[in-house]
Design an enzyme around this catalytic site. Sequence first.
Site: not given
Length: 491
Positions: A274, A276
Amino acid sequence: MSQEPQSPTRQGRPSITASMRSSSFLREHQQYRPPSKPENHYGIDTVVEDLQATSVSPPREISPFKGIPSAENPPRIVDGQSHELSHPNCTPLPGASTNRLIATLFYKSTNPRVSNAIPSPQRNPSPKGSGQSPSVRAADSDLPPTMAPTSKLDDFPLEPPATEPEPLDHLYGANVSPMCIASFLHLMSTFPLPAGSTDLHSSHRCLKIDQSHQEHHPTVVELTLSPAPASDYLPLKDLRKHELIYRFEREWNVDVALRADTLWRRYPRLVVFDMDSTLITQEVIDLLAATIKDPPDLAARVADITHRAMMGELEFDSAFRERVKLLAGLPGTLFNELRPVLDVTNGVRPLIKALKRLGVKTAVLSGGFLPLTSWLAGELGIDYAHANEVVIDEQTGKLTGEVKGRIVGKERKRELLIEIAEKEGIALEQVVAVGDGANDLLMMEAAGLGVAWNAKPMVQMEASSRLNGDSLLDLLYLFGFTEEEVRQLSA
């Protein structure tokens, strides 16, 4: 003159002299005494009596061990190997298969716990008479918001949470101490073994040591347990969530990663991240909202929606569309202006370098924005990058508040992970997924190993493994690499 008769001499009271005493109270006071040496059995009293006249050569001072390390008895791990005529870690016999469990213990040195009886030094108590509301005081407290006491009867939980276990690392050492390992092995011995197995064998390796400490205590330890607990009684997926494992982690301030000892554990071929709060420490959509000054509360509103979506309280796709609408009117060039603002997570750059040297493919699947995701992937050398595309008005050059195509939510992330693995010809058992939010859970479930990185509570409970350190480079220890090997790979 007659002599007075002499009084008879009074005899002394019979008593047992020191030479007649033994080490047994019963032997001294029983009416019948057996022969001095029983014919077939020598009791402990006989052994002690026989040793009284025996000298041990050479004499050796024996200091009692009280179970608590001190300056005179520091905790230490003795180097060496113990050889015996058993083969618990060798290749299995014909017709059998390997059944070993790997437990990797990470000491969380950056997040120490204090005793339940000692107020946390990280929080300053509110002064009396400050007039603060209960909610403000609760925010400054170490107590969870659901725990009594509270000034509102409606907020009192139906069942107050159990008291946290007393932390033990500040007693036995701020590391993965020998007592910590012994406690974990005792815990694992309480689970039933597979049918036909009688003994639990274990071995350990210190993967990382604390170089800042003079005695170089271990902070990451890999334990090999053979055989693994009976899967028909407690599957590995449920074992990871067992209450005893969670309590052990809280007591010793460690993260425990449990994995079956398979070939794919040591040889991953695809690692998916991922973006963020994983590859970077911020949420990009919050950075965009912070640039809007009118209305003044917009940034706080967007941040609240982001937090609730990551906690799993809101459906991600609809929450993302709602936040993008609030960003309508921002210039499209803002993505380029945010590039220098992005804060790459500690350890990410050497991790990507190490994975490349191992021939591992990498990908970033972000629920953020493609312009920044593609740029960051190019900067770090990541092979694949997928994110959301926002619509920019061609005439004004500003965001319209709309999203183009499918949103990269939890379902889309899982689909992209499977697509990349199929394109590269990689089995899902050799895929690792790393994330922090609820929208990462499906891709973690699809991968052979899902790692929750400083994640939200629900993600920590559902993921295969969890890391709560300060460097994402710790991911390599899950594959069995030592600190020396990690330095060679990331050099």
